[in-house]
Design a protein around this motif. Structure first.
Motif, mmCIF file in Angstrom:
data_model
loop_
_atom_site.group_PDB
_atom_site.id
_atom_site.type_symbol
_atom_site.label_atom_id
_atom_site.label_comp_id
_atom_site.label_asym_id
_atom_site.label_seq_id
_atom_site.Cartn_x
_atom_site.Cartn_y
_atom_site.Cartn_z
ATOM 1 N N CYS A 26 19.901 -12.264 33.707
ATOM 2 C CA CYS A 26 18.876 -11.232 33.862
ATOM 3 C C CYS A 26 17.517 -11.902 33.651
ATOM 4 C CB CYS A 26 19.066 -10.120 32.843
ATOM 5 S SG CYS A 26 17.710 -8.909 32.895
ATOM 6 N N CYS A 29 15.116 -9.944 31.010
ATOM 7 C CA CYS A 29 15.389 -10.222 29.590
ATOM 8 C C CYS A 29 15.383 -11.721 29.297
ATOM 9 C CB CYS A 29 16.752 -9.667 29.190
ATOM 10 S SG CYS A 29 16.912 -7.894 29.391
ATOM 11 N N CYS A 45 22.348 -5.346 33.899
ATOM 12 C CA CYS A 45 22.211 -6.042 32.623
ATOM 13 C C CYS A 45 22.563 -5.084 31.490
ATOM 14 C CB CYS A 45 20.768 -6.527 32.491
ATOM 15 S SG CYS A 45 20.348 -7.127 30.847
ATOM 16 N N GLU A 47 21.542 -5.059 28.586
ATOM 17 C CA GLU A 47 20.421 -4.814 27.678
ATOM 18 C C GLU A 47 19.370 -3.903 28.292
ATOM 19 O OE1 GLU A 47 18.889 -7.598 25.133
ATOM 20 O OE2 GLU A 47 20.872 -8.290 24.583
ATOM 21 N N CYS A 48 18.936 -4.226 29.513
ATOM 22 C CA CYS A 48 17.824 -3.473 30.101
ATOM 23 C C CYS A 48 18.267 -2.602 31.264
ATOM 24 C CB CYS A 48 16.717 -4.422 30.553
ATOM 25 S SG CYS A 48 17.145 -5.410 31.986
HETATM 26 ZN ZN LIG Z 1 18.048 -7.421 31.180
#
Ligand SMILES: [Zn+2]
Length: 129
Positions: A26, A29, A45, A47-48
């Motif tokens: 990603c 990130c 992703c 996370e995001c």
């Molecule tokens: Zn990400």
């Protein structure tokens, strides 16, 4: 018979059977995470939620704080390089990417022809970031 030093991972016929972990990167990130198979060229992703790009196991993610190295990786992926072995090391710096891409332009053209759907997804994902 000519000896081929580097053979791209051409998978002929049928789905790829693999239990190996593959990295997905990603660029938002500046992180990579691993998934058990390459069923998708692009995955969200964790996370995001943005797109992350499936790369080969040769890919070694830079440190998250190393923005320059992540820029270089993104530049390579934007040019179609997903980190196969290419018979020469991948460039160390962003500045070297353009020449490297030129030297391997034919290879990338072949890969794009072989995996048009994967590249369509990757190009679309990168246009969002
Ligand atoms: Zn990400």
């Amino acid at each position: 018979m000519a000896q081929e030093l580097t053979t791209p991972p051409a998978q002929k016929g049928g789905p790829v059977q693999s239990n190996y972990l593959h990295p997905y990167a990603c660029f938002r990130c500046r992180k990579s995470f691993k998934r058990g198979s390459r069923e998708a060229a692009v995955l969200p992703c964790p996370e995001c939620g943005g797109p992350s790009i499936g790369l080969t196991r040769k890919f070694k993610p830079p440190k998250q704080t190393d923005e320059k190295q992540w820029e270089k990786v993104e530049a390579l992926v934007r040019r179609g390089f997903l980190f196969w072995s290419l018979g020469e090391p991948y460039p160390d710096t962003l500045r070297e990417v353009a020449d490297f891409a030129e030297r391997h332009a034919n290879f990338i053209a072949q890969e794009r022809a072989r995996q048009p759907e994967a590249y369509r997804q990757i190009d679309a994902a990168l246009s969002l970031t």
